[in-house]
Design an enzyme around this catalytic site. Structure first.
Site, PDB file in Angstrom:
ATOM      1  N   ARG A 166       0.781  -1.290  -0.047  1.00 49.33           N
ATOM      2  CA  ARG A 166       0.169   0.050   0.002  1.00 49.33           C
ATOM      3  C   ARG A 166       0.791   1.304   0.236  1.00 49.33           C
ATOM      4  O   ARG A 166       0.363   2.306   0.050  1.00 49.33           O
ATOM      5  CB  ARG A 166      -0.969  -0.164   1.123  1.00 49.33           C
ATOM      6  CG  ARG A 166      -1.896  -1.251   0.939  1.00 49.33           C
ATOM      7  CD  ARG A 166      -3.249  -1.219   2.118  1.00 49.33           C
ATOM      8  NE  ARG A 166      -3.924  -2.264   1.951  1.00 49.33           N
ATOM      9  CZ  ARG A 166      -4.044  -3.147   2.389  1.00 49.33           C
ATOM     10  NH1 ARG A 166      -3.094  -3.750   3.521  1.00 49.33           N
ATOM     11  NH2 ARG A 166      -4.863  -4.247   2.118  1.00 49.33           N
ATOM     12  N   GLY A 188      -1.375 -10.659   9.375  1.00 46.18           N
ATOM     13  CA  GLY A 188      -1.447 -11.926   9.768  1.00 46.18           C
ATOM     14  C   GLY A 188      -2.416 -12.493  10.720  1.00 46.18           C
ATOM     15  O   GLY A 188      -2.285 -13.499  11.376  1.00 46.18           O
ATOM     16  N   GLY A 189      -3.417 -11.661  10.792  1.00 52.70           N
ATOM     17  CA  GLY A 189      -4.473 -12.060  11.898  1.00 52.70           C
ATOM     18  C   GLY A 189      -5.326 -13.213  12.049  1.00 52.70           C
ATOM     19  O   GLY A 189      -5.669 -13.934  12.662  1.00 52.70           O
ATOM     20  N   GLU A 190      -5.263 -13.660  10.610  1.00 54.15           N
ATOM     21  CA  GLU A 190      -6.040 -15.006  10.323  1.00 54.15           C
ATOM     22  C   GLU A 190      -5.082 -16.303  10.851  1.00 54.15           C
ATOM     23  O   GLU A 190      -5.483 -17.221  10.507  1.00 54.15           O
ATOM     24  CB  GLU A 190      -6.397 -15.051   8.900  1.00 54.15           C
ATOM     25  CG  GLU A 190      -7.635 -14.627   8.490  1.00 54.15           C
ATOM     26  CD  GLU A 190      -7.766 -13.078   8.884  1.00 54.15           C
ATOM     27  OE1 GLU A 190      -8.549 -12.820   9.906  1.00 54.15           O
ATOM     28  OE2 GLU A 190      -7.306 -12.176   8.210  1.00 54.15           O
ATOM     29  N   TRP A 248      -2.781  -4.128  10.666  1.00 55.54           N
ATOM     30  CA  TRP A 248      -2.212  -4.448   9.485  1.00 55.54           C
ATOM     31  C   TRP A 248      -2.496  -3.426   8.304  1.00 55.54           C
ATOM     32  O   TRP A 248      -1.941  -3.130   7.536  1.00 55.54           O
ATOM     33  CB  TRP A 248      -2.788  -5.728   8.676  1.00 55.54           C
ATOM     34  CG  TRP A 248      -4.468  -5.782   8.714  1.00 55.54           C
ATOM     35  CD1 TRP A 248      -5.034  -6.391   9.676  1.00 55.54           C
ATOM     36  CD2 TRP A 248      -5.376  -5.159   7.710  1.00 55.54           C
ATOM     37  NE1 TRP A 248      -6.555  -6.233   9.293  1.00 55.54           N
ATOM     38  CE2 TRP A 248      -6.674  -5.592   8.081  1.00 55.54           C
ATOM     39  CE3 TRP A 248      -5.041  -4.569   6.603  1.00 55.54           C
ATOM     40  CZ2 TRP A 248      -7.625  -5.194   7.200  1.00 55.54           C
ATOM     41  CZ3 TRP A 248      -6.223  -4.300   5.739  1.00 55.54           C
ATOM     42  CH2 TRP A 248      -7.398  -4.457   6.066  1.00 55.54           C
ATOM     43  N   ASN A 289      -9.146  -8.404  13.704  1.00 51.52           N
ATOM     44  CA  ASN A 289     -10.015  -9.325  14.605  1.00 51.52           C
ATOM     45  C   ASN A 289      -9.157 -10.104  15.666  1.00 51.52           C
ATOM     46  O   ASN A 289      -8.241 -10.512  15.585  1.00 51.52           O
ATOM     47  CB  ASN A 289     -10.520 -10.403  13.501  1.00 51.52           C
ATOM     48  CG  ASN A 289      -9.618 -11.105  12.736  1.00 51.52           C
ATOM     49  OD1 ASN A 289      -8.978 -10.576  12.009  1.00 51.52           O
ATOM     50  ND2 ASN A 289      -8.996 -12.349  13.127  1.00 51.52           N
ATOM     51  N   ASP A 326     -15.362 -11.182  12.199  1.00 47.86           N
ATOM     52  CA  ASP A 326     -14.127 -10.702  11.571  1.00 47.86           C
ATOM     53  C   ASP A 326     -14.313  -9.096  11.235  1.00 47.86           C
ATOM     54  O   ASP A 326     -14.042  -8.849  10.148  1.00 47.86           O
ATOM     55  CB  ASP A 326     -13.979 -11.360  10.314  1.00 47.86           C
ATOM     56  CG  ASP A 326     -12.709 -11.113   9.711  1.00 47.86           C
ATOM     57  OD1 ASP A 326     -11.691 -10.992  10.282  1.00 47.86           O
ATOM     58  OD2 ASP A 326     -12.374 -11.140   8.363  1.00 47.86           O
ATOM     59  N   ASP A 374     -12.549  -6.535  11.814  1.00 44.09           N
ATOM     60  CA  ASP A 374     -11.458  -5.834  12.305  1.00 44.09           C
ATOM     61  C   ASP A 374     -11.655  -4.358  12.392  1.00 44.09           C
ATOM     62  O   ASP A 374     -12.565  -3.720  12.112  1.00 44.09           O
ATOM     63  CB  ASP A 374     -10.548  -5.984  11.024  1.00 44.09           C
ATOM     64  CG  ASP A 374      -9.867  -7.490  10.604  1.00 44.09           C
ATOM     65  OD1 ASP A 374     -10.624  -8.042  10.795  1.00 44.09           O
ATOM     66  OD2 ASP A 374      -8.886  -7.254  10.376  1.00 44.09           O
TER      67      ASP A 374
END
Length: 588
Positions: free
Chosen positions: A133, A193-195, A254, A272, A323, A325
């Site tokens: 980004r 990397g929240g998942e 993130w 999340n 989810d 976030d």
């Protein structure tokens, strides 16, 4: 061997550029970024992330005369989602590309000066496409992050590596996609990397050396670090988490952060909690005195930039289970009554206004339709949950009860940045109207593996549109106008003193609207879906506008029925630059 390789495609031009002194960028320059039309040094066109340019040369009367000046192709086969925001400094534009690339481009001609390619290892685990980004400029360097969770400093003139540092271990599911933030000589980063059951954190490094100055984990129970020494614990151990679940609690930071100079505060959002299954995270806790809120996931945090200490927090979705976030950008502004405020449009579908001094709740209003998970927000800023629309408990079954929830897990608004207009006092919010079937499943943590505990399918909720760009009055929450788009909106918005609102669509159309009415005044077909972020700047007395096109991001990967709806869209990878010629600036 150096983990990074620099490719000088135009060798003679690179040599010439390397022998020209580049003006040093100072803290004062960063603080004044929004007011200086000749450069763009920061993500958000100013560290408050307003994405507002006061320039009026290009306006409602002459925008029809905006014409292409040059286009730059990112080339190769790496044509995935392009979400970068261009930076401009000293006659050069800098953009990042998919697969952790960075380009320096001559501002007048669009010719490449140098290119940097990160040599990514096998086994990276990006959640939502291989995007980047953007970067940040300070001193004589440009900084950007890579998908294997590193932060890199490059020489502005040559693209040579000055230093590169590891943020976290990519093998455990960490990555990094946001634009860094620079405050008082510190390069400040979040993580992705929240998942994967990681732990969200904010880090600050010395801009000259890359040495870590402080680190603040954002999940309760984890210890911070300051100047090489262990500092305070985040929150209170087990105050809002059961057992050891805080150890893999998610909360990825993130999307990066903003900086409010008036209160000397960094503001970061957190993702999340992990896993998505809220029943597993809160099993038995209400009777044990544990609130079950899972702090500080799905929150906004005010952080001291010198020490990393948390000044305040506001949690948009406690006991989160969809989810939603809390990472979406927090924009500092002054309302029409002179109050210093923050605004944020949350993934959960509500637009929040907070007090800038302490993050205290001021107001909230829905900005998407048919919200099903809550009946509203109470006077303290807490959601009024509709428990029947929480995904069911799978702890005693193979699968929890499925519910249809609105908005979908990709949010009423996802990462795509909104803009504030200093001209109208309104916010311009790219949103999506969609829902999802969602259910919980049993899950256990395994390092480096997905840690969701849920299944889902996204579905449109209206036949005539999914995307919806809305003008919102932050004082009242009123939606002033609504520009509907067939496909989901997934790119950023920019406003100008000339009364224009710029944004792009997945159909490839780059559009300028009237900021007061939402009327379309100008458009250009770029040839690929737009998920990037527009900017505007001045060069030799003429106003320019730039946007990158290149379809990708999370929608094609995670969009369910919506992904099928837009599977015809073309990938690409082209930076488009437009200008208003001087001779047409006064034409009607």
């Amino acid at each position: 061997m150096n983990r990074f390789v620099k490719a000088a495609v135009a060798a003679t031009m690179t040599f010439a550029f390397s022998n020209v002194a580049v003006a040093q960028v100072t803290e004062e320059d960063l603080a004044n970024d929004q007011a200086t039309p000749g450069d763009i040094l920061t993500n958000g066109m100013g560290r408050n992330l307003q994405r507002y340019s006061p320039m009026e040369t290009l306006n409602k009367d002459n925008v029809e005369n905006l014409v292409p000046a040059w286009a730059f192709s990112l080339g190769g086969e790496k044509q995935r989602g392009q979400e970068t925001q261009p930076l401009v400094h000293d006659g050069v534009m800098y953009i990042t590309g998919s697969y952790s690339r960075l380009y320096a481009i001559d501002l007048k001609t669009g010719k490449e000066l140098w290119q940097f390619d990160a040599r990514l290892p096998e086994g990276i685990l990006p959640c939502c496409d291989v995007i980047n980004r953007g970067g940040a400029i300070y001193g004589d360097k440009i900084y950007f992050g890579t998908l294997d969770a590193r932060i890199v400093a490059l020489d502005l003139k040559t693209g040579d590596t000055v230093w590169n540092k590891k943020i976290a271990n990519y093998k455990e599911g960490y990555s990094y996609t946001a634009a860094p933030l620079i405050v008082n000589g510190l390069v400040i980063t979040g993580n992705s990397g929240g998942e994967f059951g990681i732990v969200g954190a904010v880090q600050a490094r010395d801009a000259e050396t890359g040495d870590l100055v402080w680190e603040r984990p954002v999940i309760e129970g984890h210890m911070g670090m300051l100047n090489g020494e262990e500092s305070t614990m985040t929150g209170t151990l087990n105050a809002t988490w059961p057992g050891d679940m805080w150890k893999t609690g998610g909360g990825a930071t993130w999307l990066g952060g903003s900086y409010d100079k008036d209160t000397d505060t960094l503001v970061f959002g957190t993702g999340n909690p992990a896993p998505w299954n809220s029943h597993l995270r809160n099993a038995g806790t209400p009777t044990e005195g544990n609130t079950g809120d899972n702090l500080y996931a799905a929150s906004r945090l005010g952080i001291d930039p010198a020490t990393g200490e948390i000044k305040w927090h506001f949690q948009t979705t406690p006991r989160e289970g969809w989810d939603f976030d809390g990472v979406n950008e927090v924009v500092a502004y002054t309302d029409r009554s002179g109050n210093q405020r923050f605004a944020t449009a949350d993934r959960n579908g509500y637009f929040y206004v907070l007090n800038r001094e302490d993050g205290a709740f001021v107001s909230a209003s829905p900005f998407v339709e048919n919200i099903s998970w809550a009946d509203g927000i109470d006077e303290n800023g807490r959601p009024i949950f509709v428990e029947d629309n929480r995904p069911g408990n799978p702890l005693e079954a193979d699968k929890g009860e499925m519910v249809f929830a609105v908005p979908s897990f990709l949010g009423g608004k996802n990462w795509m940045p909104m803009a504030y207009s200093g001209r109208t006092g309104n916010f311009y919010v790219p949103s999506n109207e969609w829902g999802m079937d969602i259910w919980n499943e049993p899950i256990s943590y395994k390092k480096g593996a997905a840690y969701l505990g849920a299944g889902f399918t996204i579905k449109p909720i209206f036949e005539d549109h999914i995307g919806s760009l809305k003008a919102i009055d932050p004082d009242t929450g009123e939606i002033k106008w609504n520009y509907k788009n067939d496909a989901p909106l997934w790119g950023g918005v920019m406003t100008t003193g000339g009364g224009l609102v710029f944004f792009g669509t997945p159909e490839g159309e780059f559009i300028a609207l009237d900021d007061e009415t939402g009327e379309k005044l100008w458009s250009f077909q770029t040839g690929s879906g737009i998920v990037g972020q527009p900017v505007t700047y001045e060069l030799d007395g003429e106003q320019y506008v730039s946007i990158i096109s290149g379809w990708g991001g999370a929608v094609p990967l995670w969009g369910g029925e919506v992904a099928k709806k837009v599977n015809y869209l073309n990938q690409g990878g082209t930076l488009w630059t437009f200008k208003l010629p001087k001779k047409l600036a006064s034409a009607n």
